[in-house]
Design a protein around this motif. Sequence first.
Motif, mmCIF file in Angstrom:
data_model
loop_
_atom_site.group_PDB
_atom_site.id
_atom_site.type_symbol
_atom_site.label_atom_id
_atom_site.label_comp_id
_atom_site.label_asym_id
_atom_site.label_seq_id
_atom_site.Cartn_x
_atom_site.Cartn_y
_atom_site.Cartn_z
ATOM 1 N N UNK A 154 0.618 -1.416 -0.174
ATOM 2 C CA UNK A 154 0.101 0.120 -0.109
ATOM 3 C C UNK A 154 0.896 1.300 0.110
ATOM 4 N N UNK A 155 0.557 2.136 -1.065
ATOM 5 C CA UNK A 155 0.711 3.530 -0.691
ATOM 6 C C UNK A 155 0.313 3.880 0.648
ATOM 7 N N UNK A 156 1.242 5.107 1.614
ATOM 8 C CA UNK A 156 0.413 5.713 2.438
ATOM 9 C C UNK A 156 -0.049 6.999 2.168
ATOM 10 N N UNK A 157 -0.995 7.398 3.003
ATOM 11 C CA UNK A 157 -1.705 8.331 3.023
ATOM 12 C C UNK A 157 -0.880 9.337 3.869
ATOM 13 N N UNK A 158 -1.101 11.204 3.277
ATOM 14 C CA UNK A 158 -1.970 11.569 1.561
ATOM 15 C C UNK A 158 -0.660 10.630 1.044
ATOM 16 N N UNK A 159 -1.750 11.277 -0.757
ATOM 17 C CA UNK A 159 -0.495 10.453 -1.413
ATOM 18 C C UNK A 159 -1.313 11.333 -3.161
ATOM 19 N N UNK A 160 -0.954 11.920 -3.808
ATOM 20 C CA UNK A 160 -1.333 12.211 -4.658
ATOM 21 C C UNK A 160 -1.009 11.135 -6.017
ATOM 22 N N UNK A 161 -0.969 11.683 -7.528
ATOM 23 C CA UNK A 161 -0.525 10.679 -8.449
ATOM 24 C C UNK A 161 0.544 9.941 -8.488
ATOM 25 N N UNK B 58 -3.307 2.814 2.473
ATOM 26 C CA UNK B 58 -3.419 2.410 3.383
ATOM 27 C C UNK B 58 -3.514 4.121 4.607
ATOM 28 N N UNK B 59 -4.210 3.720 5.364
ATOM 29 C CA UNK B 59 -4.781 4.947 5.587
ATOM 30 C C UNK B 59 -4.692 4.600 7.843
ATOM 31 N N UNK B 60 -3.376 5.563 8.055
ATOM 32 C CA UNK B 60 -3.465 5.072 9.771
ATOM 33 C C UNK B 60 -2.549 5.917 10.631
#
Length: 316
Positions: free
Chosen positions: A87-94, A116-118
């Motif tokens: 997973x890419x972690x939040x926050x994330x853009x394109x 993923x938001x954690x």
Amino acid sequence: MVSNANTASLLALDWGSTSLRAFLLGPGGKVLAERSNGKGASTLSGATAFAAALDGIAGDWLAAHPRLPVLACGMIGSQHGWRDVPYAACPANAGALAAGMLASPGAEICIVPGMLYDDGALPPDVMRGEETQVVGALQLQPALRDASCIVMPGTHSKWAQVNDGRLMRFATHMTGELFAVLRTHSVLGRLMGDSETFAEHAFVAGVEAARDYGHLGMSHQIFAARTLGVTGRAPASDLADYLSGLLVGHELRAGLAWRDAAGLASAPLALVGSQVLCRRYALALQCFHAAAPLLLDNTAPAGLYHLARAAGMLKD
């Protein structure tokens, strides 16, 4: 046969648990052709099976365009998919999502990571596929980029917060799955009719019950989907839509509070997904006196095209 297949730029795959959708995209992300079948990731096992499924849905397209890049999103990148993509972690853009892409074991396709938001305080939340829909929504509707709430109704509904073009955080509501389980495997389903006609009045009554009396608890309120039938207060044909309204109403009660806490009360709200389902959510939002949402269809093709471009996969 696709008459303008020579303009193809990307084979985009929206590969979920139970279904596979393939889109032949041209320059700018224009959909030249599309196909779908039931070869979802949860129905397959092993690299050979996934490769066969790809060939089955788009083998002729790939034969006609042997250098055509292929990008997939969804559960195909899960532990039970073709390859487990972290997973890419939040926050994330394109750009962050593009940086996390991985190829399948035989390099047949490239796979978008989920998100993923954690925050370390509450249990983590995850998504696979919806992040690509968010990217697509931001491309199709630039007004959503600065600040917006994007809701993707479905088996597992997602509420996403966007700021400055980045997916900041999100929350999952198992509304669709709860409805299916309760209707099929609980006492609530025994009195429900099989009518395919949408009982709008019953749905609205369920939404309003959640709105006005949700403090009584969802597990208490859903029993009304039985008692209204037992006592003759509602016909069997109304009960399923009443239950649907209750569940959607509880989702909106929590989701709108979540949105407001994020400072997005005055920001645009968009519904992305099946138009039939999105119209139900739009109706429920009216019951909560919310501003009319923006309705978007499947934005995954636009998202996959933009992510492919961000990853340097496209020539155009």
